[in-house]
Design a protein around this motif. Structure first.
Motif, short mmCIF file in Angstrom:
data_model
loop_
_atom_site.label_atom_id
_atom_site.label_comp_id
_atom_site.label_asym_id
_atom_site.label_seq_id
_atom_site.Cartn_x
_atom_site.Cartn_y
_atom_site.Cartn_z
N ALA A 164 -8.35 36.18 63.07
CA ALA A 164 -7.64 34.97 63.48
C ALA A 164 -8.53 34.06 64.31
O ALA A 164 -9.32 34.51 65.14
CB ALA A 164 -6.40 35.35 64.30
N ILE A 165 -8.38 32.76 64.09
CA ILE A 165 -9.01 31.76 64.95
C ILE A 165 -8.26 31.77 66.28
O ILE A 165 -7.03 31.66 66.31
CB ILE A 165 -8.94 30.36 64.31
CG1 ILE A 165 -9.68 30.34 62.96
CG2 ILE A 165 -9.51 29.31 65.26
CD1 ILE A 165 -11.16 30.60 63.06
N THR A 166 -8.98 31.91 67.38
CA THR A 166 -8.35 32.01 68.70
C THR A 166 -8.52 30.76 69.55
O THR A 166 -7.87 30.62 70.59
CB THR A 166 -8.90 33.22 69.47
OG1 THR A 166 -10.35 33.14 69.49
CG2 THR A 166 -8.49 34.52 68.82
N GLY A 167 -9.39 29.84 69.13
CA GLY A 167 -9.58 28.62 69.91
C GLY A 167 -10.39 27.60 69.16
O GLY A 167 -11.24 27.94 68.32
N LEU A 168 -10.12 26.32 69.45
CA LEU A 168 -10.86 25.20 68.87
C LEU A 168 -11.18 24.20 69.97
O LEU A 168 -10.34 23.96 70.85
CB LEU A 168 -10.03 24.50 67.79
CG LEU A 168 -9.75 25.25 66.49
CD1 LEU A 168 -8.63 24.56 65.71
CD2 LEU A 168 -11.01 25.34 65.64
N ARG A 169 -12.37 23.62 69.94
CA ARG A 169 -12.74 22.59 70.91
C ARG A 169 -13.64 21.56 70.25
O ARG A 169 -14.60 21.90 69.56
CB ARG A 169 -13.48 23.19 72.11
CG ARG A 169 -12.64 24.02 73.06
CD ARG A 169 -11.61 23.19 73.81
NE ARG A 169 -10.85 24.01 74.74
CZ ARG A 169 -9.78 24.72 74.44
NH1 ARG A 169 -9.33 24.72 73.18
NH2 ARG A 169 -9.15 25.42 75.35
N TYR A 170 -13.33 20.28 70.51
CA TYR A 170 -14.23 19.20 70.15
C TYR A 170 -15.24 19.00 71.27
O TYR A 170 -14.92 19.18 72.45
CB TYR A 170 -13.46 17.90 69.94
CG TYR A 170 -12.85 17.75 68.56
CD1 TYR A 170 -13.62 17.30 67.49
CD2 TYR A 170 -11.52 18.05 68.34
CE1 TYR A 170 -13.06 17.15 66.22
CE2 TYR A 170 -10.95 17.89 67.08
CZ TYR A 170 -11.72 17.45 66.03
OH TYR A 170 -11.17 17.30 64.77
N SER A 171 -16.45 18.61 70.91
CA SER A 171 -17.46 18.27 71.91
C SER A 171 -17.04 17.01 72.65
O SER A 171 -16.51 16.06 72.06
CB SER A 171 -18.81 18.05 71.24
OG SER A 171 -19.74 17.49 72.14
N VAL A 172 -17.29 16.99 73.96
CA VAL A 172 -17.00 15.80 74.76
C VAL A 172 -17.98 14.69 74.44
O VAL A 172 -17.63 13.51 74.47
CB VAL A 172 -17.07 16.16 76.26
CG1 VAL A 172 -16.82 14.94 77.13
CG2 VAL A 172 -16.05 17.26 76.59
N LEU A 173 -19.21 15.05 74.11
CA LEU A 173 -20.28 14.06 73.94
C LEU A 173 -20.57 13.73 72.48
O LEU A 173 -21.22 12.73 72.19
CB LEU A 173 -21.56 14.58 74.61
CG LEU A 173 -21.42 14.87 76.12
CD1 LEU A 173 -22.71 15.48 76.66
CD2 LEU A 173 -21.07 13.60 76.88
N ARG A 174 -20.11 14.56 71.56
CA ARG A 174 -20.32 14.32 70.13
C ARG A 174 -18.98 14.40 69.42
O ARG A 174 -18.45 15.48 69.18
CB ARG A 174 -21.29 15.35 69.54
CG ARG A 174 -22.71 15.24 70.08
CD ARG A 174 -23.58 16.33 69.48
NE ARG A 174 -24.95 16.23 69.94
CZ ARG A 174 -25.88 17.15 69.69
NH1 ARG A 174 -25.57 18.23 68.98
NH2 ARG A 174 -27.11 17.00 70.13
N ALA A 175 -18.43 13.25 69.08
CA ALA A 175 -17.07 13.19 68.56
C ALA A 175 -16.90 13.97 67.26
O ALA A 175 -15.79 14.42 66.93
CB ALA A 175 -16.66 11.74 68.35
N ASP A 176 -17.97 14.13 66.49
CA ASP A 176 -17.88 14.80 65.19
C ASP A 176 -18.20 16.28 65.24
O ASP A 176 -18.31 16.93 64.20
CB ASP A 176 -18.81 14.12 64.19
CG ASP A 176 -18.41 12.69 63.90
OD1 ASP A 176 -17.21 12.39 63.98
OD2 ASP A 176 -19.30 11.87 63.61
N CYS A 177 -18.35 16.83 66.45
CA CYS A 177 -18.74 18.23 66.60
C CYS A 177 -17.52 19.06 67.04
O CYS A 177 -16.92 18.79 68.08
CB CYS A 177 -19.86 18.34 67.63
SG CYS A 177 -20.53 19.99 67.84
N LEU A 178 -17.18 20.06 66.24
CA LEU A 178 -16.03 20.93 66.50
C LEU A 178 -16.48 22.38 66.50
O LEU A 178 -17.24 22.80 65.62
CB LEU A 178 -14.96 20.72 65.42
CG LEU A 178 -13.75 21.66 65.45
CD1 LEU A 178 -12.83 21.34 66.63
CD2 LEU A 178 -12.97 21.57 64.13
N ALA A 179 -16.01 23.15 67.49
CA ALA A 179 -16.35 24.58 67.58
C ALA A 179 -15.08 25.41 67.50
O ALA A 179 -14.00 24.98 67.91
CB ALA A 179 -17.09 24.88 68.87
N ALA A 180 -15.23 26.62 66.96
CA ALA A 180 -14.12 27.57 66.87
C ALA A 180 -14.60 28.95 67.29
O ALA A 180 -15.76 29.32 67.09
CB ALA A 180 -13.57 27.63 65.45
N CYS A 181 -13.67 29.72 67.87
CA CYS A 181 -13.92 31.13 68.17
C CYS A 181 -12.84 31.96 67.49
O CYS A 181 -11.77 31.44 67.14
CB CYS A 181 -13.95 31.38 69.68
SG CYS A 181 -12.46 30.87 70.58
#
Length: 354
Positions: free
Chosen positions: A204-221
Protein backbone atom coordinates in the motif's frame (compact mmCIF):
# COMPACT_ATOMS: atom_id res chain seq x y z
CA UNK A 1 -8.26 10.76 19.80
CA UNK A 2 -7.32 14.37 20.35
CA UNK A 3 -6.12 17.45 18.49
CA UNK A 4 -3.20 19.25 20.09
CA UNK A 5 -1.92 22.63 18.96
CA UNK A 6 1.39 23.54 20.56
CA UNK A 7 3.80 26.47 20.27
CA UNK A 8 7.34 25.14 20.25
CA UNK A 9 8.97 28.30 21.63
CA UNK A 10 9.16 31.72 19.99
CA UNK A 11 11.50 30.83 17.15
CA UNK A 12 8.84 28.66 15.53
CA UNK A 13 6.82 31.75 14.56
CA UNK A 14 3.13 31.23 13.77
CA UNK A 15 0.88 31.88 16.75
CA UNK A 16 3.87 32.08 19.08
CA UNK A 17 5.61 34.79 16.96
CA UNK A 18 8.75 36.56 18.04
CA UNK A 19 12.41 36.29 17.16
CA UNK A 20 14.06 33.07 16.13
CA UNK A 21 16.32 31.54 18.71
CA UNK A 22 17.46 28.15 19.91
CA UNK A 23 14.93 26.72 22.40
CA UNK A 24 16.09 26.27 26.00
CA UNK A 25 16.67 22.86 27.48
CA UNK A 26 14.66 21.71 30.47
CA UNK A 27 16.27 21.37 33.88
CA UNK A 28 18.59 18.39 34.05
CA UNK A 29 19.51 18.61 30.37
CA UNK A 30 16.31 17.10 28.98
CA UNK A 31 14.43 18.51 26.02
CA UNK A 32 11.99 21.30 26.81
CA UNK A 33 8.24 20.76 26.29
CA UNK A 34 6.21 23.02 23.97
CA UNK A 35 3.33 25.15 25.28
CA UNK A 36 -0.13 23.72 24.59
CA UNK A 37 -2.43 26.26 22.92
CA UNK A 38 -5.36 23.95 22.18
CA UNK A 39 -6.28 20.46 23.38
CA UNK A 40 -9.51 19.07 21.94
CA UNK A 41 -11.04 15.65 22.52
CA UNK A 42 -12.45 14.32 19.25
CA UNK A 43 -15.76 13.07 20.63
CA UNK A 44 -15.27 9.35 20.09
CA UNK A 45 -13.26 9.70 16.90
CA UNK A 46 -9.62 9.14 16.00
CA UNK A 47 -7.62 11.63 13.92
CA UNK A 48 -6.02 9.81 11.00
CA UNK A 49 -4.87 12.86 9.03
CA UNK A 50 -4.55 16.63 9.33
CA UNK A 51 -3.48 19.61 7.27
CA UNK A 52 -3.40 23.42 7.55
CA UNK A 53 -6.01 25.73 6.04
CA UNK A 54 -3.92 28.91 5.98
CA UNK A 55 -6.65 30.88 4.19
CA UNK A 56 -9.38 30.18 6.74
CA UNK A 57 -6.97 29.95 9.70
CA UNK A 58 -8.16 26.44 10.51
CA UNK A 59 -6.81 22.96 11.07
CA UNK A 60 -8.38 20.36 8.78
CA UNK A 61 -8.89 16.93 10.35
CA UNK A 62 -9.78 13.57 8.88
CA UNK A 63 -11.58 11.78 11.72
CA UNK A 64 -12.41 8.08 11.84
CA UNK A 65 -15.57 7.58 13.88
CA UNK A 66 -16.08 4.93 16.53
CA UNK A 67 -18.89 2.32 16.63
CA UNK A 68 -22.08 3.88 15.31
CA UNK A 69 -20.28 7.11 14.36
CA UNK A 70 -19.40 7.81 10.74
CA UNK A 71 -16.12 9.24 9.50
CA UNK A 72 -15.92 12.97 8.85
CA UNK A 73 -13.75 15.88 7.76
CA UNK A 74 -13.67 18.79 10.21
CA UNK A 75 -12.16 22.29 10.00
CA UNK A 76 -11.23 23.58 13.47
CA UNK A 77 -10.70 27.37 13.84
CA UNK A 78 -7.29 28.36 15.18
CA UNK A 79 -9.02 31.24 17.00
CA UNK A 80 -10.03 28.72 19.64
CA UNK A 81 -6.38 28.53 20.68
CA UNK A 82 -6.58 32.09 21.92
CA UNK A 83 -9.93 31.81 23.66
CA UNK A 84 -8.80 30.60 27.05
CA UNK A 85 -10.71 27.32 27.03
CA UNK A 86 -13.69 25.73 25.33
CA UNK A 87 -16.88 27.37 26.55
CA UNK A 88 -20.32 26.82 25.02
CA UNK A 89 -19.77 29.30 22.19
CA UNK A 90 -16.38 27.79 21.35
CA UNK A 91 -17.86 24.30 21.42
CA UNK A 92 -20.43 25.37 18.82
CA UNK A 93 -17.68 26.79 16.59
CA UNK A 94 -15.44 23.79 16.99
CA UNK A 95 -16.92 21.49 14.38
CA UNK A 96 -19.27 23.79 12.46
CA UNK A 97 -17.03 23.41 9.40
CA UNK A 98 -17.66 19.70 9.12
CA UNK A 99 -18.89 17.24 6.51
CA UNK A 100 -19.88 13.63 7.14
CA UNK A 101 -18.61 10.94 4.78
CA UNK A 102 -20.96 8.26 3.42
CA UNK A 103 -21.34 5.01 5.34
CA UNK A 104 -18.52 2.62 4.44
CA UNK A 105 -16.20 5.42 3.33
CA UNK A 106 -13.48 5.22 5.97
CA UNK A 107 -11.08 8.15 5.69
CA UNK A 108 -7.42 7.23 5.25
CA UNK A 109 -5.75 10.54 4.29
CA UNK A 110 -6.51 14.24 3.82
CA UNK A 111 -4.87 17.06 1.86
CA UNK A 112 -5.73 20.77 1.75
CA UNK A 113 -4.86 23.41 -0.86
CA UNK A 114 -5.42 27.16 -0.36
CA UNK A 115 -5.69 29.58 -3.28
CA UNK A 116 -5.50 33.07 -1.80
CA UNK A 117 -6.22 34.94 -5.04
CA UNK A 118 -9.45 32.99 -5.53
CA UNK A 119 -10.39 32.93 -1.84
CA UNK A 120 -10.71 29.15 -2.17
CA UNK A 121 -9.83 26.25 0.12
CA UNK A 122 -10.04 22.80 -1.46
CA UNK A 123 -9.53 19.41 0.16
CA UNK A 124 -9.12 15.82 -0.99
CA UNK A 125 -10.03 12.88 1.24
CA UNK A 126 -8.84 9.36 0.38
CA UNK A 127 -11.34 6.71 1.49
CA UNK A 128 -11.36 2.97 2.09
CA UNK A 129 -14.20 2.37 -0.39
CA UNK A 130 -11.83 3.38 -3.20
CA UNK A 131 -13.32 6.84 -3.52
CA UNK A 132 -11.54 10.17 -3.51
CA UNK A 133 -13.86 12.81 -2.03
CA UNK A 134 -13.07 16.29 -3.33
CA UNK A 135 -14.32 19.08 -1.07
CA UNK A 136 -14.87 22.82 -1.27
CA UNK A 137 -14.12 24.28 2.17
CA UNK A 138 -13.71 27.92 1.11
CA UNK A 139 -14.20 30.24 4.12
CA UNK A 140 -16.87 32.33 2.36
CA UNK A 141 -19.14 29.36 1.64
CA UNK A 142 -20.33 28.93 5.21
CA UNK A 143 -20.20 25.13 5.02
CA UNK A 144 -17.94 22.35 3.78
CA UNK A 145 -19.34 20.26 0.93
CA UNK A 146 -18.33 17.33 -1.24
CA UNK A 147 -18.25 18.59 -4.83
CA UNK A 148 -17.16 15.39 -6.54
CA UNK A 149 -16.31 11.76 -5.80
CA UNK A 150 -13.81 10.01 -8.06
CA UNK A 151 -13.34 6.24 -8.20
CA UNK A 152 -10.13 5.35 -10.03
CA UNK A 153 -8.38 2.61 -8.03
CA UNK A 154 -10.78 -0.31 -7.69
CA UNK A 155 -9.34 -0.90 -4.20
CA UNK A 156 -8.96 1.25 -1.08
CA UNK A 157 -7.49 4.72 -1.63
CA UNK A 158 -4.78 5.08 1.01
CA UNK A 159 -3.15 8.46 0.29
CA UNK A 160 -4.04 11.80 -1.34
CA UNK A 161 -2.19 15.02 -2.13
CA UNK A 162 -3.37 18.18 -3.88
CA UNK A 163 -0.96 20.07 -6.12
CA UNK A 164 -0.11 23.58 -4.94
CA UNK A 165 -2.17 25.18 -7.75
CA UNK A 166 -5.25 23.13 -6.79
CA UNK A 167 -5.73 21.82 -10.30
CA UNK A 168 -4.50 18.27 -9.85
CA UNK A 169 -4.84 15.65 -7.13
CA UNK A 170 -2.60 12.60 -6.74
CA UNK A 171 -3.90 9.52 -4.97
CA UNK A 172 -2.37 6.20 -3.96
CA UNK A 173 -3.97 2.84 -3.29
CA UNK A 174 -3.64 -0.33 -1.23
CA UNK A 175 -2.36 -2.05 -4.39
CA UNK A 176 0.62 0.30 -4.61
CA UNK A 177 -0.51 2.41 -7.55
CA UNK A 178 -0.53 6.21 -7.85
CA UNK A 179 -2.76 8.14 -10.27
CA UNK A 180 -3.18 11.81 -11.18
CA UNK A 181 -6.49 13.47 -12.06
CA UNK A 182 -7.94 16.98 -12.27
CA UNK A 183 -9.63 18.33 -9.15
CA UNK A 184 -12.61 19.49 -11.19
CA UNK A 185 -14.25 17.16 -13.69
CA UNK A 186 -12.31 16.85 -16.92
CA UNK A 187 -9.68 14.45 -18.19
CA UNK A 188 -9.63 10.94 -16.78
CA UNK A 189 -7.06 9.58 -14.31
CA UNK A 190 -3.46 9.16 -15.48
CA UNK A 191 -1.52 6.33 -13.76
CA UNK A 192 2.12 6.91 -12.87
CA UNK A 193 4.69 4.14 -13.35
CA UNK A 194 5.08 1.99 -10.24
CA UNK A 195 7.59 -0.38 -8.71
CA UNK A 196 7.09 -3.94 -9.90
CA UNK A 197 6.21 -6.22 -6.98
CA UNK A 198 3.98 -8.80 -8.63
CA UNK A 199 0.31 -9.32 -7.81
CA UNK A 200 1.12 -11.33 -4.70
CA UNK A 201 3.39 -8.62 -3.27
CA UNK A 202 1.27 -5.48 -3.58
CA UNK A 203 2.22 -2.91 -0.95
CA UNK A 204 0.00 0.00 0.00
CA UNK A 205 0.99 3.59 -0.67
CA UNK A 206 1.26 5.21 2.77
CA UNK A 207 2.03 8.82 1.86
CA UNK A 208 2.34 11.33 -0.97
CA UNK A 209 4.07 14.72 -1.03
CA UNK A 210 4.65 17.36 -3.68
CA UNK A 211 7.94 19.25 -3.59
CA UNK A 212 7.65 22.78 -2.21
CA UNK A 213 10.25 24.07 -4.67
CA UNK A 214 9.49 21.94 -7.75
CA UNK A 215 5.80 21.93 -8.62
CA UNK A 216 6.13 18.91 -10.93
CA UNK A 217 7.96 16.71 -8.42
CA UNK A 218 5.89 14.16 -6.45
CA UNK A 219 7.16 11.57 -3.96
CA UNK A 220 5.48 8.49 -2.51
CA UNK A 221 6.29 6.06 0.29
CA UNK A 222 4.79 2.63 0.88
CA UNK A 223 4.33 -0.21 3.35
CA UNK A 224 7.21 -2.16 1.82
CA UNK A 225 9.89 0.36 2.81
CA UNK A 226 10.18 1.91 -0.67
CA UNK A 227 10.32 5.50 -1.93
CA UNK A 228 9.49 6.73 -5.44
CA UNK A 229 9.81 10.19 -6.98
CA UNK A 230 8.16 11.26 -10.25
CA UNK A 231 8.15 14.13 -12.69
CA UNK A 232 4.36 14.41 -12.94
CA UNK A 233 4.44 16.54 -16.08
CA UNK A 234 6.45 13.89 -17.96
CA UNK A 235 4.77 11.07 -15.96
CA UNK A 236 8.04 9.25 -15.39
CA UNK A 237 10.25 8.28 -12.48
CA UNK A 238 12.96 10.72 -11.44
CA UNK A 239 14.42 8.20 -9.01
CA UNK A 240 13.51 5.18 -6.87
CA UNK A 241 14.74 3.96 -3.50
CA UNK A 242 13.58 0.32 -3.18
CA UNK A 243 13.85 -1.14 0.33
CA UNK A 244 15.52 1.97 1.75
CA UNK A 245 13.62 1.42 5.04
CA UNK A 246 13.49 -1.84 6.98
CA UNK A 247 9.71 -1.69 7.35
CA UNK A 248 6.72 0.40 6.35
CA UNK A 249 7.47 4.06 5.60
CA UNK A 250 4.89 6.21 7.41
CA UNK A 251 5.72 9.75 6.31
CA UNK A 252 7.93 11.86 4.08
CA UNK A 253 8.64 15.55 3.54
CA UNK A 254 10.52 17.70 1.06
CA UNK A 255 12.81 20.49 2.22
CA UNK A 256 11.66 24.09 1.84
CA UNK A 257 15.28 25.14 1.25
CA UNK A 258 16.95 22.39 -0.78
CA UNK A 259 15.00 21.17 -3.86
CA UNK A 260 16.83 17.82 -3.83
CA UNK A 261 16.35 16.92 -0.15
CA UNK A 262 13.66 14.37 0.80
CA UNK A 263 13.27 13.09 4.37
CA UNK A 264 11.39 9.89 5.24
CA UNK A 265 10.59 8.02 8.43
CA UNK A 266 9.06 4.64 9.23
CA UNK A 267 8.49 1.66 11.48
CA UNK A 268 12.23 0.89 11.58
CA UNK A 269 12.79 3.99 13.74
CA UNK A 270 14.99 5.69 11.16
CA UNK A 271 15.03 9.07 9.49
CA UNK A 272 16.53 8.75 6.03
CA UNK A 273 17.74 11.77 4.07
CA UNK A 274 17.70 11.21 0.30
CA UNK A 275 19.05 13.26 -2.59
CA UNK A 276 16.42 13.28 -5.32
CA UNK A 277 18.81 14.86 -7.81
CA UNK A 278 21.42 12.10 -7.63
CA UNK A 279 19.13 9.27 -6.50
CA UNK A 280 21.33 8.54 -3.49
CA UNK A 281 20.91 8.27 0.28
CA UNK A 282 22.72 11.05 2.14
CA UNK A 283 22.25 10.21 5.79
CA UNK A 284 20.53 7.76 8.12
CA UNK A 285 19.61 8.76 11.69
CA UNK A 286 18.10 6.58 14.42
CA UNK A 287 15.10 7.75 16.47
CA UNK A 288 14.04 6.36 19.86
CA UNK A 289 10.90 4.67 18.41
CA UNK A 290 9.16 3.96 15.13
CA UNK A 291 8.29 7.10 13.16
CA UNK A 292 4.57 7.62 12.53
CA UNK A 293 4.63 11.18 11.14
CA UNK A 294 7.02 14.01 10.34
CA UNK A 295 6.89 17.66 9.32
CA UNK A 296 9.77 19.78 8.05
CA UNK A 297 9.86 23.41 9.21
CA UNK A 298 10.27 26.02 6.49
CA UNK A 299 13.42 27.55 8.01
CA UNK A 300 15.34 24.46 6.90
CA UNK A 301 16.72 23.36 10.27
CA UNK A 302 13.84 21.97 12.33
CA UNK A 303 12.05 18.65 11.93
CA UNK A 304 9.05 17.55 14.02
CA UNK A 305 8.67 13.76 14.34
CA UNK A 306 5.69 11.84 15.68
CA UNK A 307 6.53 8.41 17.09
CA UNK A 308 4.77 5.11 17.60
CA UNK A 309 4.92 5.59 21.38
CA UNK A 310 2.86 8.81 21.17
CA UNK A 311 5.73 11.26 21.45
CA UNK A 312 6.33 14.37 19.36
CA UNK A 313 10.04 15.11 19.01
CA UNK A 314 11.59 18.26 17.53
CA UNK A 315 15.08 17.91 16.08
CA UNK A 316 17.60 20.51 14.95
CA UNK A 317 18.98 18.96 11.77
CA UNK A 318 22.34 20.64 12.32
CA UNK A 319 22.81 18.38 15.36
CA UNK A 320 22.06 15.10 13.55
CA UNK A 321 25.60 14.14 12.69
CA UNK A 322 26.05 10.74 14.32
CA UNK A 323 24.68 7.45 13.00
CA UNK A 324 26.12 5.51 15.93
CA UNK A 325 23.65 6.72 18.56
CA UNK A 326 19.99 7.66 18.76
CA UNK A 327 19.32 11.30 17.86
CA UNK A 328 18.54 13.64 20.76
CA UNK A 329 15.61 16.06 20.25
CA UNK A 330 15.74 19.68 21.33
CA UNK A 331 12.09 19.46 22.41
CA UNK A 332 9.69 16.66 23.22
CA UNK A 333 5.98 16.42 23.92
CA UNK A 334 4.05 13.42 25.25
CA UNK A 335 0.50 14.67 25.87
CA UNK A 336 -1.06 12.11 23.49
CA UNK A 337 -0.09 9.38 25.97
CA UNK A 338 -2.68 10.75 28.34
CA UNK A 339 -5.55 9.81 26.02
CA UNK A 340 -7.37 6.52 26.29
CA UNK A 341 -6.75 4.36 23.23
CA UNK A 342 -3.21 5.46 22.49
CA UNK A 343 -3.60 8.70 20.56
CA UNK A 344 -4.02 9.59 16.93
CA UNK A 345 -3.52 7.18 14.11
CA UNK A 346 -3.99 3.51 13.50
CA UNK A 347 -2.25 1.47 16.11
CA UNK A 348 -1.71 4.42 18.41
CA UNK A 349 1.11 6.93 18.27
CA UNK A 350 1.26 10.50 17.05
CA UNK A 351 -0.40 9.53 13.78
CA UNK A 352 -0.43 12.86 11.94
CA UNK A 353 1.66 16.00 12.29
CA UNK A 354 1.97 19.40 10.64
Amino acid sequence: RSLLLAACEEHFGGLAGGARRTPPLAAGGGAAAPSVLLDVHLQGGTAVALDWDSLGQRVALGIAGGPGIGDRVSFVPLSLACGGGLGEEAAELLFQGEVALPAGAGITDLSVCCLAEEGATYAAAACSDGGLRLLDASPGRGSVSIVRTAYCHGVAATAARLARDGRTVASGSSSGHVVLQPFHAGAGPAPLPSLSHGEDRAVAITGLRYSVLRADCLAACDAGGNLQVWDVRAQRHICRFPGVHGGAVRSLSFSDQNPDLLISGGDDGKLIFSDVGSGSTIREVGVEAGVSALSYHQDGYLLAVGTANSMVLVFDLRNLVSKAKTAEPIQRFSAHQQRAGGGAGAGGGAGSLR
